[in-house]
Structures are given as structure tokens and as C-alpha cells.
Design a protein around this motif. Structure first.
Motif, PDB file in Angstrom:
ATOM      1  N   VAL A 136       0.716  -1.255  -0.087  1.00  0.00           N
ATOM      2  CA  VAL A 136      -0.097  -0.038  -0.024  1.00  0.00           C
ATOM      3  C   VAL A 136       0.986   1.352  -0.104  1.00  0.00           C
ATOM      4  O   VAL A 136       0.628   2.193  -0.639  1.00  0.00           O
ATOM      5  CB  VAL A 136      -0.704   0.113   1.237  1.00  0.00           C
ATOM      6  CG1 VAL A 136      -1.573   1.490   1.240  1.00  0.00           C
ATOM      7  CG2 VAL A 136      -1.995  -1.046   1.308  1.00  0.00           C
ATOM      8  N   CYS A 137       1.866   1.244   1.056  1.00  0.00           N
ATOM      9  CA  CYS A 137       2.987   2.334   0.920  1.00  0.00           C
ATOM     10  C   CYS A 137       3.369   2.537  -0.342  1.00  0.00           C
ATOM     11  O   CYS A 137       3.822   3.708  -0.828  1.00  0.00           O
ATOM     12  CB  CYS A 137       3.885   2.370   2.052  1.00  0.00           C
ATOM     13  SG  CYS A 137       3.218   2.278   3.681  1.00  0.00           S
ATOM     14  N   VAL A 178       2.088   6.563  -7.032  1.00  0.00           N
ATOM     15  CA  VAL A 178       1.199   7.554  -7.504  1.00  0.00           C
ATOM     16  C   VAL A 178       1.672   8.751  -7.502  1.00  0.00           C
ATOM     17  O   VAL A 178       1.416   9.733  -8.299  1.00  0.00           O
ATOM     18  CB  VAL A 178       0.000   7.292  -7.014  1.00  0.00           C
ATOM     19  CG1 VAL A 178      -1.086   8.095  -7.056  1.00  0.00           C
ATOM     20  CG2 VAL A 178      -0.643   5.883  -7.194  1.00  0.00           C
ATOM     21  N   ALA A 179       2.165   9.117  -6.101  1.00  0.00           N
ATOM     22  CA  ALA A 179       2.733  10.335  -5.790  1.00  0.00           C
ATOM     23  C   ALA A 179       3.881  10.891  -6.754  1.00  0.00           C
ATOM     24  O   ALA A 179       3.776  12.007  -7.252  1.00  0.00           O
ATOM     25  CB  ALA A 179       3.204  10.850  -4.417  1.00  0.00           C
ATOM     26  N   ILE A 237       1.175   4.117  -2.723  1.00  0.00           N
ATOM     27  CA  ILE A 237       1.079   5.633  -2.678  1.00  0.00           C
ATOM     28  C   ILE A 237       2.350   6.331  -3.146  1.00  0.00           C
ATOM     29  O   ILE A 237       2.008   7.502  -3.841  1.00  0.00           O
ATOM     30  CB  ILE A 237       0.761   5.907  -1.060  1.00  0.00           C
ATOM     31  CG1 ILE A 237      -0.483   5.141  -0.761  1.00  0.00           C
ATOM     32  CG2 ILE A 237       0.956   7.316  -0.773  1.00  0.00           C
ATOM     33  CD1 ILE A 237      -0.690   5.352   0.822  1.00  0.00           C
TER      34      ILE A 237
END
Length: 261
Positions: free
Chosen positions: A21-22, A28-29, A25
Motif C-alpha cells: 500500500v505504501c 502514484v505521488a 502511494i
């Protein structure tokens, strides 16, 4: 009573899931922010070119607008001194090209005066124009190794290719308070009006350890406590104004004019 959630397998599942999940993130960032990073990088480059051209104060908060109005970018073939017309000068990345096989030239031994190992075959040059469209300043990107880092700068000269209008170092990791003083406005101001060449177009510009003689039109003071950085600045000039780099182009400008280099 022990809980089933205390098992090693469930702990690993939670850890792996959290990592995935990290990672998602962060990815995507990174992708989402890339256009913003590229825009800011381009804007910073334009800001430094405007500073070299003496147009930064005029720009205020409209860096891109003033840059597009007064600056014209071109690409030069460093081996011939001719302009390259099939490359978009506003998109050309000289630093990237210097690291790309087929687009760079390896410098060996005594050729590598500036300690850069490789150079792009092509280089950007920039014209700074006035309101009448006349070129008032020629800006050359130069770089060379100092004590700790490769130091990147824009050298601005008058159309005579000899008189310095500005030297703007914008990317370097030299020692703050010592070599880092190459970004000090008072040191940069010493360069204004200095002559790079003698009457026979031999490079005579010198960074003088211990200080230049008052009235010396070719010399600027060395940096106190930063001899190797000063040597790096000198080597940068020795290389980029030689026939290995911008020398052929500058010779064409002198004989044929800026638009026929």
C-alpha cells in the motif's frame, strides 16, 4: 489464552500488505508530481538565464513570460560551431545528452581539463534580446569540477564574445563559506566588464590566487581558502572557451555574426 492473530503468517501478511500500500502511494505521488517537478526545473533554469541576461529584476513574478519574450535558445554543434536546426532548442537537455551513448564525446587525459569526463556533442546557447529584437547578450552554459562537485554556470558575454556581462553559478556543492562563495554576489560582480581574450583571441582570463592586480581587465580575485574551487573555475573557462567546446562557435560568431555562427 493465545490469539490466532499472533501467528507468524498473519504478521507477514500484514507487513507485506502495508508495504504494498505504501509503495503504491509513493508511486502514484511520484508520477502525479512529475509534471510539476519538470515545470519547476524548467522555470529555475529560465530564472538563472534571466539573471545572466540582467533581466531577472524585470521579470518579477513572470519568469516564463519574460523569458519567452526576450530569450531565444539555439543548439550548436560543438565540433563545427554550426547551429543545429533539427533539434528543438527549448527541449534539448545538454546535461542528459552528455550521459547518453551516441550523443556524447568521451574526454581522455589532457583533453579533460574541466574534469567532466564526457561532454554532449551539442550545446545550448541563448540570445538575450532587447525590445527591438536586437541581441544584446550571448549566454553560454559551462561546467567543470571544483573541490567536491561539478559546478554549473551560465556565462553571459556581449556580442563581441569577449566582454563578460555576468557569471551565474547555479548548481554546485562546494564548501559553504569557502568554495561556495562562487555564488556570492560580490564575487560574481568582479566578472562584469572583464575581457576573456587578448587582441589575438588567446584566452587570458585568470582567477588569480591572492587577488588580481587593481585595474587588471583579465583577472578576478581567487576565493580565499578555496584554491581548488578557484582552479575548477579557471579550468572550466580554459575548457569551454577552447576549440574542444565553444571555441569554433565563437570564432564563427566573430567572423560571420550571431545568426550565422
Amino acid at each position: 489464552m493465545s490469539s490466532n492473530n499472533d501467528s507468524i503468517s498473519k504478521t507477514l501478511i500484514v507487513v507485506i500488505g502495508l508495504c504494498l500500500v505504501c509503495s503504491l502511494i509513493v508511486s502514484v505521488a511520484a508520477v502525479g508530481l512529475k509534471p510539476t517537478q519538470q515545470y519547476n526545473k524548467a522555470l529555475d533554469k529560465q530564472r538563472n538565464i534571466l539573471e545572466a541576461a540582467g533581466l531577472l529584476a524585470q521579470a518579477g513574478g513572470d519568469i516564463a513570460g519574460v523569458y519567452n519574450q526576450y530569450i531565444e535558445a539555439k543548439v550548436v554543434d560543438l565540433t563545427t560551431g554550426e547551429y543545429v536546426t533539427d533539434i528543438d532548442a527549448n527541449k534539448f537537455d545538454q546535461r542528459k545528452a552528455s550521459k547518453t551513448p551516441g550523443e556524447n564525446i568521451e574526454l581522455k587525459g589532457s583533453e579533460d581539463i574541466a574534469g567532466i569526463k564526457r561532454m554532449s556533442k551539442y550545446a545550448n546557447v541563448y540570445f538575450a534580446k532587447n525590445d527591438a529584437g536586437e541581441v544584446e547578450t550571448l549566454i553560454l552554459p559551462v561546467h567543470g569540477y571544483g573541490l567536491w562537485s561539478t559546478m554549473y554556470a551560465f556565462l553571459a558575454v556581449e556580442p563581441d564574445t569577449n566582454t563578460v556581462k555576468a557569471l551565474v553559478y547555479y548548481d554546485q556543492l562546494e564548501t559553504p563559506g569557502l568554495g561556495g562563495e562562487i555564488e556570492n554576489p560580490s564575487w560574481k560582480a568582479q566578472w562584469v566588464g572583464k575581457k576573456l581574450f587578448d587582441d589575438n583571441w588567446n584566452l587570458v582570463m585568470k582567477v588569480v590566487k591572492g587577488g588580481a592586480t587593481p585595474g587588471d581587465i583579465h583577472g578576478v580575485d581567487g576565493l580565499s581558502g578555496a584554491t581548488l574551487t578557484g582552479n575548477g573555475v579557471q579550468n572550466t573557462f580554459d575548457f569551454w572557451l577552447s576549440d574542444k567546446a565553444f571555441g569554433n562557435y565563437l570564432a564563427k560568431v566573430r567572423s560571420e555574426g550571431l545568426n550565422n555562427g
